[in-house]
Structure formats: C-alpha cells, structure tokens
Design an enzyme around this catalytic site. Sequence first.
Site: not given
Length: 554
Positions: A313, A337-338, A341, A360, A419, A427
Amino acid sequence: MLLHDGFYLCALHSDRMKISPHHILVPLALSGLWGCGTSDASKGTASSSDSAQTSYVMDPHSFARPEEAVITHLDLDIHVDIDKHIIRGTATYDLKRQSGDSVIFDTDGLDINGVTLGDGTPAQFTMGDTTAHMGRPLKVALPKGMNKVSIAYNTTDGAKALQWLSPAQTSEKKFPFLFTQGEAILPRTWIPLPESPDLRITYNAHVTVPPTLMAVMSATNPQQRSVDGSYSFTMDKRIPSYLIALAVGDLGFKSTGTRTGVYAERSVVDTAAWELADMEKMVEAAEALYGPYRWGRYDVIVLPPSFPFGGMENPCLTFATPTILAGDRSLTALIAHELAHSWSGNLVTNATWNDFWLNEGFTVYFEHRITEKLYGKEYNDMTSLLGYQDLLTDIAAIDSSAHPEDSALHLHLNGRDPDDGMTDVPYDKGYGLLRLIESKVGRPKFDALLRGYFDHFAFQSITTDMFTDYITKNLLEPEHVQIDFDNWLNKPGVPADYIIPVSDRFTLVDAQIDRWNKGTSAKDLATTGWGTFEWMHFLRHLPKGQTEKRMDDL
C-alpha cells in the site's frame, strides 16, 4: 500489505507480506492535507491531531532514540545503477532536537561513505555492532544548534529491500527492473533512517536512472518518461519510512479516472487499465464511508511476474501483483484492500510491529465494506468466508510452532523478525473483532465511530491501548456495550464470539463437493456460472487421497 499464499490470496487482500489473501499494503496545515496530486476531491479538514508529535513509543525493532532527536524531512539524491545493482547517493535530513547531542540511524548492509553537518563540516559518527534482524546503528554527533545532517552512502549486495530483476524476469523480457519492498524494517537496507512506524517524515527525492527506463515512487509521479532519466518526487505528508518505495522499469501509464491510473510494463498497461477500471469508483465508495481521500492521486503499478507479494500500500502508488489480471475483473478486491490502507495503515498507522493488527484488521474490514458496496453482499460473504478459512489454517500452523502465542492479535515480537507476525491472524482475526463490535452497536454507529477515528488520529501512529481507550470512551461506554478485549487481543486462537461468515453460494458449492465425493463425474457437476471464489472453495475442500484418474477427470 497482502501476503501471497497463492492466486486467491494475493488477489483478495492486497498486502500480505509473506503470503496470504489480504495483503499486496501525516503535523499538517490545511494546505498540506492533499498530496501526490491536486484534486479538490482529496481535500479534508485539518484537526488538532495534525500538530507536531512530541511523545514517542519505544520501538524494539529500531536503534533510534526519538527522545533525543528525530528526523522531520528527508531529501534524497540517488543514482540507480541498474547493471551493477547498486543505489548510491546522498540523504540529507532535517532534524528536530529533543534532549540529546546525537541522532541514531538504522542501517543494514549499507556502505557509509561520509557524514557531513548542515554547515558542510565533517560530522563525528560511529557504527555499532550488527544485531540480528536489525542491522547496525549509525550514531552521529550533533553540535549545539545543528539541525541538518547529510549521509553519503551506497547499497551493497543482499540489500533486502531491493529486488533487482533481469529482463527474463519481466513480462517484456527486454529491460531490467527494480522495485523496493520496505515493510516491515527493510528501508534501512537502502536508505539510512531512524526507522520505526512511530517516526513519520516528509520527503523529496531526485532519482536518476538509465534514459531507457522510468522511475516512480510513493509520492508525486510523472506520467511520461523523461528524456535524460532524471526524475523528481515529493511526498508532503508525514509517513513512516516503510512506505518509502521506488520502482524502475520500462513503464507506461494509463488513466482510469480523474484521480486514478495504472503504471505497468508498456506491453501490459492497456490490459491492466481495463482490469482496474473500477479504481475511481472504489475511491468514491471509500470516501463515502470514512471521509476524504487525503493523498491526491491513487495510482497502481502492476509489477512484473516475479513480484512475490499480493500487494503493498505505498502511498499514492500501490504495488500490485500481476496475478490480479484475471481477464474478468474478478480479483480486484486486492485493490480495495490496498486502497483502504490509505486510511488504515497510511493515515493511521500501527506505532510498532507488535500492533500490526491495527493496520491490517481495519483494512480488511474497510476492504469488505468497499467491495460490498460495489459488488454486493454475496461477493462479500464469499471473500469473508475464504478469509476465515485462511485464518483457521494459519492458527493451526501457529499452534504447532515455537510461538503459539502469535495467534493473539497484540504481538510480542521483541528480539524477533517482525515479519514473523505477518500471518493471517492480524488480518482476519482483526477483522473478526471489528465485525463483532459492529454487530453489538449497529453499522451506522460503528461507521460514525470509524469516521471520527480516522479524523482524530490522522497522520499519527497509535498503539493497541490507544485504540481500545478511544473506542471504549467514544462508543462502547455510551452504548453500554462490553467487549472482552483481553480475550481477543492477548489470548491465542479464535474467540468463541467470532462471527463465522456464511455464504449461500458456497452452500451450493458444498452440494457439488458432496456429489463429487459420491462419484459424480466432473462434467456432470453443476458448476455453470462459478467464478474464482467458488472454485477456490471447491478445491480447498476436496478430500485428500484423490486418485490420478479422478484428478484427470476434474
């Protein structure tokens, strides 16, 4: 951001960092609320939250010491050596002094060629020891009254944020390509930065590339290539450093609306623009829900086939996987979705990577609201149920891992690679929490709360505690509603009050799965009209142990 668990995943949620369906993925005056373009539709109203930040959260994934000094603006002047796979140049920083006599930058694998102060004199600096996942701190001494520092540097082999593609890895197979991927803590591998999502900066950049190629960034962007390979960019909104992004390649541009357009390799750009024709409608639908789009333009760059994520994003310019080019516009939920953001993640950001679900979970909720408005409730029921299936799969894997606590929403990733927390949990479990709250208070009141939330925290980075305090005081207490936040945020697994999605169209698919399991041939199944999501559900629920003959029939 969307991870990339596969074809559906990268399409459904544009930004997952590692591989999953939802991924791909700010103090201002009123005049600074719209950037990356000049459309009046992007104008918003400044609030008290736009004033200069004075307190900071200590980030376990950064060497920075913001209580001593912080960066407020970056001027980047770099050359991209596409053949040698090196970026070299100078980064100049405006500083705000707090209480210290030095400023600390995060670096990882960079060659530091020199540091100078704002008056042109050499600066005293030291490099610390390398720490796993974090790289090395660069500490620069600041004489009294000094508020500017310049660092000359170049990247080295293995810079994790830089993905250098050979011509063979592109669609056209004629020119090399470069793209960056910053989230979570990789910008320090190509720019020295005090790097934490709690530390927000503006930036300008001058980038030179070979004249045969075009450069674009997460900022204002050209729509035509320059003659000499020289490009200038401006991001006048305060953003966290993980959203600084660059792509270089044989790019073309095509408009899809007054504020939207698509970049892609020139042989792909027309196809991409057709596939993403609803982008302008998505921006309008998002604004109708939660207030003005504050970034000016919303463009997408469709990257070469080697792009390993669903989407990212980056402000003004979403980086997207080419797998969304399905030919039927069925996978554009990734773009929703992006785009979402632009509010949840870019406008209001998690203060640390332990609070990643704030980026998220909100974005998945917002994404579903956009796609429901554009494509209907049945579409949304299917994508919600697929997301829930992904959540169950991820939690089962986490439960058998070395860190079963990672299926809680609020993470504890100190000493680990952030990560590790980029699973389906932030999410879809985050989405589940917001869906629960909506069900308790009703959609109109929850929408009003979210609109106020995005305005109140605009261009700020917040913690999980700040979220719970805000929603409790402004919604739950006035409505006499209770939510067991401790169970949702701090306990692993799927809470008992998770609202499990139901899809009538998937119920029809289940009937065909049952027929298949009883021996019905593939050609006799009632699959007419099935789209991507029905087939995903069907394939996910085939029993194990299918014979070669049956699979050949299918």
